[in-house]
Motif scaffolding. Structure first.
Motif, PDB file in Angstrom:
ATOM      1  N   SER A 191      10.546   6.668  -6.577  1.00 52.48           N
ATOM      2  CA  SER A 191      11.403   7.541  -7.373  1.00 52.48           C
ATOM      3  C   SER A 191      10.582   8.505  -8.225  1.00 52.48           C
ATOM      4  O   SER A 191       9.681   8.096  -8.968  1.00 52.48           O
ATOM      5  N   LYS A 192      10.918   9.763  -8.186  1.00 55.68           N
ATOM      6  CA  LYS A 192      10.245  10.756  -9.010  1.00 55.68           C
ATOM      7  C   LYS A 192      10.624  10.596 -10.484  1.00 55.68           C
ATOM      8  O   LYS A 192       9.809  10.852 -11.373  1.00 55.68           O
ATOM      9  N   ASP A 193      11.865  10.175 -10.748  1.00 52.93           N
ATOM     10  CA  ASP A 193      12.289   9.953 -12.135  1.00 52.93           C
ATOM     11  C   ASP A 193      11.528   8.785 -12.751  1.00 52.93           C
ATOM     12  O   ASP A 193      11.085   8.855 -13.904  1.00 52.93           O
ATOM     13  N   PHE A 194      11.372   7.699 -11.990  1.00 52.97           N
ATOM     14  CA  PHE A 194      10.605   6.543 -12.469  1.00 52.97           C
ATOM     15  C   PHE A 194       9.162   6.946 -12.741  1.00 52.97           C
ATOM     16  O   PHE A 194       8.575   6.578 -13.763  1.00 52.97           O
ATOM     17  N   ALA A 195       8.589   7.745 -11.836  1.00 53.54           N
ATOM     18  CA  ALA A 195       7.220   8.221 -12.017  1.00 53.54           C
ATOM     19  C   ALA A 195       7.106   9.100 -13.263  1.00 53.54           C
ATOM     20  O   ALA A 195       6.119   9.009 -14.011  1.00 53.54           O
ATOM     21  N   ALA A 196       8.118   9.923 -13.506  1.00 51.48           N
ATOM     22  CA  ALA A 196       8.094  10.795 -14.679  1.00 51.48           C
ATOM     23  C   ALA A 196       8.100   9.983 -15.967  1.00 51.48           C
ATOM     24  O   ALA A 196       7.420  10.324 -16.940  1.00 51.48           O
ATOM     25  N   ASP A 197       8.856   8.890 -15.985  1.00 49.22           N
ATOM     26  CA  ASP A 197       8.889   8.017 -17.159  1.00 49.22           C
ATOM     27  C   ASP A 197       7.527   7.371 -17.400  1.00 49.22           C
ATOM     28  O   ASP A 197       7.062   7.267 -18.549  1.00 49.22           O
ATOM     29  N   LEU A 198       6.876   6.932 -16.331  1.00 49.34           N
ATOM     30  CA  LEU A 198       5.562   6.305 -16.484  1.00 49.34           C
ATOM     31  C   LEU A 198       4.513   7.337 -16.905  1.00 49.34           C
ATOM     32  O   LEU A 198       3.616   7.029 -17.702  1.00 49.34           O
ATOM     33  N   LYS A 199       4.644   8.547 -16.409  1.00 49.99           N
ATOM     34  CA  LYS A 199       3.687   9.593 -16.764  1.00 49.99           C
ATOM     35  C   LYS A 199       3.682   9.852 -18.276  1.00 49.99           C
ATOM     36  O   LYS A 199       2.637  10.160 -18.866  1.00 49.99           O
TER      37      LYS A 199
ATOM     38  N   GLY B 112       0.790  -1.219   0.000  1.00 52.93           N
ATOM     39  CA  GLY B 112       0.000   0.000   0.000  1.00 52.93           C
ATOM     40  C   GLY B 112       0.821   1.268   0.000  1.00 52.93           C
ATOM     41  O   GLY B 112       0.542   2.199  -0.773  1.00 52.93           O
ATOM     42  N   GLY B 113       1.842   1.344   0.861  1.00 56.41           N
ATOM     43  CA  GLY B 113       2.652   2.555   0.944  1.00 56.41           C
ATOM     44  C   GLY B 113       3.412   2.828  -0.339  1.00 56.41           C
ATOM     45  O   GLY B 113       3.473   3.970  -0.823  1.00 56.41           O
ATOM     46  N   ALA B 114       3.997   1.789  -0.935  1.00 53.96           N
ATOM     47  CA  ALA B 114       4.762   1.953  -2.168  1.00 53.96           C
ATOM     48  C   ALA B 114       3.852   2.301  -3.348  1.00 53.96           C
ATOM     49  O   ALA B 114       4.177   3.171  -4.165  1.00 53.96           O
ATOM     50  N   ALA B 115       2.709   1.624  -3.437  1.00 51.92           N
ATOM     51  CA  ALA B 115       1.787   1.880  -4.547  1.00 51.92           C
ATOM     52  C   ALA B 115       1.232   3.288  -4.483  1.00 51.92           C
ATOM     53  O   ALA B 115       1.159   3.999  -5.496  1.00 51.92           O
ATOM     54  N   MET B 116       0.863   3.719  -3.291  1.00 45.67           N
ATOM     55  CA  MET B 116       0.353   5.084  -3.136  1.00 45.67           C
ATOM     56  C   MET B 116       1.434   6.109  -3.480  1.00 45.67           C
ATOM     57  O   MET B 116       1.161   7.132  -4.129  1.00 45.67           O
ATOM     58  N   SER B 117       2.681   5.825  -3.098  1.00 45.35           N
ATOM     59  CA  SER B 117       3.793   6.717  -3.425  1.00 45.35           C
ATOM     60  C   SER B 117       3.959   6.865  -4.927  1.00 45.35           C
ATOM     61  O   SER B 117       4.139   7.975  -5.450  1.00 45.35           O
ATOM     62  N   LEU B 118       3.898   5.746  -5.640  1.00 47.46           N
ATOM     63  CA  LEU B 118       4.065   5.777  -7.093  1.00 47.46           C
ATOM     64  C   LEU B 118       2.932   6.553  -7.755  1.00 47.46           C
ATOM     65  O   LEU B 118       3.162   7.394  -8.645  1.00 47.46           O
ATOM     66  N   ILE B 119       1.704   6.295  -7.335  1.00 45.45           N
ATOM     67  CA  ILE B 119       0.553   6.992  -7.912  1.00 45.45           C
ATOM     68  C   ILE B 119       0.674   8.502  -7.729  1.00 45.45           C
ATOM     69  O   ILE B 119       0.511   9.284  -8.673  1.00 45.45           O
ATOM     70  N   LEU B 120       0.972   8.922  -6.514  1.00 47.69           N
ATOM     71  CA  LEU B 120       1.049  10.358  -6.235  1.00 47.69           C
ATOM     72  C   LEU B 120       2.241  11.010  -6.913  1.00 47.69           C
ATOM     73  O   LEU B 120       2.148  12.164  -7.375  1.00 47.69           O
ATOM     74  N   ASN B 121       3.354  10.299  -7.008  1.00 49.95           N
ATOM     75  CA  ASN B 121       4.500  10.855  -7.740  1.00 49.95           C
ATOM     76  C   ASN B 121       4.178  11.044  -9.219  1.00 49.95           C
ATOM     77  O   ASN B 121       4.593  12.031  -9.845  1.00 49.95           O
ATOM     78  N   ILE B 122       3.439  10.093  -9.805  1.00 49.88           N
ATOM     79  CA  ILE B 122       3.032  10.243 -11.210  1.00 49.88           C
ATOM     80  C   ILE B 122       2.145  11.474 -11.361  1.00 49.88           C
ATOM     81  O   ILE B 122       2.353  12.320 -12.245  1.00 49.88           O
ATOM     82  N   LEU B 123       1.147  11.590 -10.499  1.00 53.74           N
ATOM     83  CA  LEU B 123       0.209  12.709 -10.604  1.00 53.74           C
ATOM     84  C   LEU B 123       0.894  14.040 -10.332  1.00 53.74           C
ATOM     85  O   LEU B 123       0.548  15.070 -10.936  1.00 53.74           O
ATOM     86  N   ASP B 124       1.880  14.037  -9.458  1.00 53.88           N
ATOM     87  CA  ASP B 124       2.612  15.273  -9.133  1.00 53.88           C
ATOM     88  C   ASP B 124       3.413  15.769 -10.328  1.00 53.88           C
ATOM     89  O   ASP B 124       3.732  16.959 -10.428  1.00 53.88           O
TER      90      ASP B 124
END
Length: 577
Positions: free
Chosen positions: A343-351, A283-295
């Protein structure tokens, strides 16, 4: 005559005015229709109002947030037995007033006689019955956390739950819903049938339910601690009942169970610091990834509700694809996966793979493994007068767990083995099961539970979390976004209708239902039409995840007003003083 009556009337008014029960009554804290409460000294938001009240009574006598959480959690195990209890496990985040946060893993573990291929492809054995029972961890975890932080005597914290089991509690509308959906399992088990039926029929809402064997068990635990459960008479009876039903739980499993203290997942996003539960919770990791993508979008407050919902769904699908690589960190190396998910960079790639005008099939999101759709759970959030905070999610997994009650102890046993992946023949249509989540003796299965604590400029800002299995991740994320990004008040943030997605099947489930207490919750037709236009497949959902949300209005003294909200979807209500 009037002169004799007046002093008596004044005395009665003063007594009522300063009576805690009367204060709760006039504040609405004892009303099941009161989903929000404001207080300054301390609050508890639980899935059941009686448990919120029990927790606050502990805070009133200068108990720590951990003390209140323990008493409320044991209460939930009695009055909400379809979702929780000492026959299951939990995850707990504790953030103390000095700024320290610790994650307590009291998740159930596989028995020593368990094995990767123990079910021989028979998923029914993993889902229900004695072979689905994992080693219970909740009681060991609650005791360990209390030994570290507790201020109130153990006996005082356990006794209210024992008394409720002995004296009886009312069947709530939500519990009745769970009973009707599990009627076949209840009728098939002698222990469950004795507790939840009368004259061959299920008890009805408002009927009084008793579990005197559980009361006796809890009373012994109140007097003597947890030794009787993990290395004594209660454990022996429990193991014997499981063995008679064909299970593999042993006294050695109970004796060897260990609570794990882990470092929380932490990210900075949308101007706040979010602390979440690490693996084996996803839960903590998944929520982190979702919010980093949206951010990465740079701003979400001024976009349409339908576009916001679309982006959340797309981020959810990415998170569910990645989370299947997680598992118990004591058995699987999850460091690289976890590093990516925060990771914000990983989230940016997925975005970059998300388009605002369309959605894609499941393979687009890169998921290699099939999903495990975990279920059940109960959640509570606590903040005390010093601003110590607890976010606790507890579970026996499915409704009434394994559908097996230990008749000699009154304990309903979990079916947490069902949260492990099971080797199976893969196909071109369905991805294979995740090896990171295969069964190993002593291993803990992957979970969606997401107890969460939020800080603003180093001060406690919010405590949240949810029940509802795999839907927990979406619900906790959406409540956060509603309040911290969209600017909704705490109650509206929780009540707002939700959409859920678990990647496989590639379907958006949208809330459209009347809750057991009569609230109708439905995602708007405008949002649904916009999602369908983008290619989403929609499915109406008569249910949803249930959140417990506490927000502190920050002040320079770090002791701001507290607002506690209990989700109307389950009918609970918060308490405070």
């Amino acid at each position: 005559m009037a002169s004799l009556f007046l002093p008596w009337l004044v005395s009665l008014c003063l007594f009522l005015l300063f009576s805690p029960s009367f204060v709760r009554l006039i504040s609405g804290a004892d009303s099941p229709r009161r989903q929000r409460i404001m207080a300054h000294n301390g609050v508890v938001a639980a899935d059941h109002g009686q448990c919120s009240t029990i927790g606050v009574e502990i805070l009133r006598i200068s108990g720590h947030a951990v003390d209140a959480a323990l008493a409320a959690a044991l209460c939930l195990g009695v009055v909400s037995p379809g979702s929780s209890g000492i026959g299951g496990g939990a995850f707990m985040l504790v953030r103390t007033a000095d700024g320290t946060t610790r994650a307590f893993d009291m998740r159930e573990s596989a028995p020593k006689l368990a094995s990767q291929n123990m079910y021989a492809g028979n998923a029914a054995l993993k889902d229900t019955g004695a072979l689905s029972v994992a080693v219970p961890g909740e009681l060991a975890g609650l005791h360990k956390v209390w030994k570290i932080y507790g201020k109130i005597p153990w006996n005082r914290l356990v006794t209210p739950a024992a008394q409720m089991a002995q004296n009886g509690f009312k069947i709530s509308p939500f519990l009745y819903m769970q009973m009707t959906k599990t009627e076949t399992g209840i009728m098939a088990d002698k222990g469950l049938r004795k507790i939840f039926t009368k004259n061959g029929s299920l008890l009805k809402p408002g009927d009084t339910c008793y579990n005197k064997k559980l009361a006796k068990t809890l009373s012994e635990i109140a007097r003597n601690g947890i030794k009787a459960f993990y290395n004594g008479s209660i454990g022996l009876k429990l193991v014997e009942d499981v063995k008679k039903a064909g299970g593999i739980l042993t006294m050695e499993d109970l004796k060897n169970y260990q609570v794990k203290i882990r470092e929380p997942v932490s990210i900075e996003v949308f101007g706040v610091n979010i602390l979440g539960m690490p693996p084996p919770s996803s839960g903590g990791a998944a929520m982190s990834l979702i919010l980093n993508i949206l951010d990465r979008y740079g701003g979400l407050s001024n976009i349409s509700d339908s576009l916001m919902t679309h982006r959340v769904i797309e981020a959810l699908k990415h998170a569910f694809a990645v989370r299947t690589n997680l598992g118990d960190p004591d058995f699987v190396n999850v460091k690289d996966v976890l590093k990516d998910m925060v990771s914000k960079d990983f989230a940016a790639d997925l975005k970059k793979t998300i388009l605002d005008n369309m959605t894609f099939n499941s393979s687009h999101y890169g998921g290699r493994w099939n999903q495990i759709h975990d279920r059940g759970t109960s959640h509570l959030s606590v903040v005390d007068r010093k601003r110590n905070a607890v976010s606790l999610t507890t579970t026996i997994n499915a409704y009434f767990g394994s559908k097996l009650m230990s008749t000699s102890t009154g304990i309903i046993l979990n079916n947490e083995m069902d949260d492990f992946s099971m080797p199976s023949n893969s196909s071109n249509i369905v991805p294979p099961p995740a090896p990171a989540n295969f069964i190993v003796p002593g291993k803990r299965p992957l979970s969606s539970m997401a107890p969460t604590i939020i800080l603003k400029d180093g001060q406690l800002k919010a405590v949240t979390g949810a029940s509802g299995g795999a839907m927990i991740i979406a619900a906790t994320t959406e409540v956060f976004l509603n309040h911290f990004v969209r600017g909704m008040d705490p109650l509206s943030s929780v009540m707002d209708p939700r959409c859920y997605h678990e990647l496989i099947p590639n379907v958006v489930q949208f809330e459209n239902w009347t809750t057991p207490i009569g609230d109708h919750i439905e995602v708007s037709e405008q949002i649904r039409a916009a999602l369908e236009k983008k290619g989403h497949v929609l499915q109406s959902l008569a249910g949803g995840s249930i959140c417990q949300f506490i927000v502190q209005e920050l002040s320079k003294s770090n002791l701001g007003q507290l607002i506690a909200v209990s989700d109307p979807r389950k009918g609970g209500y918060p308490a405070g003083f």
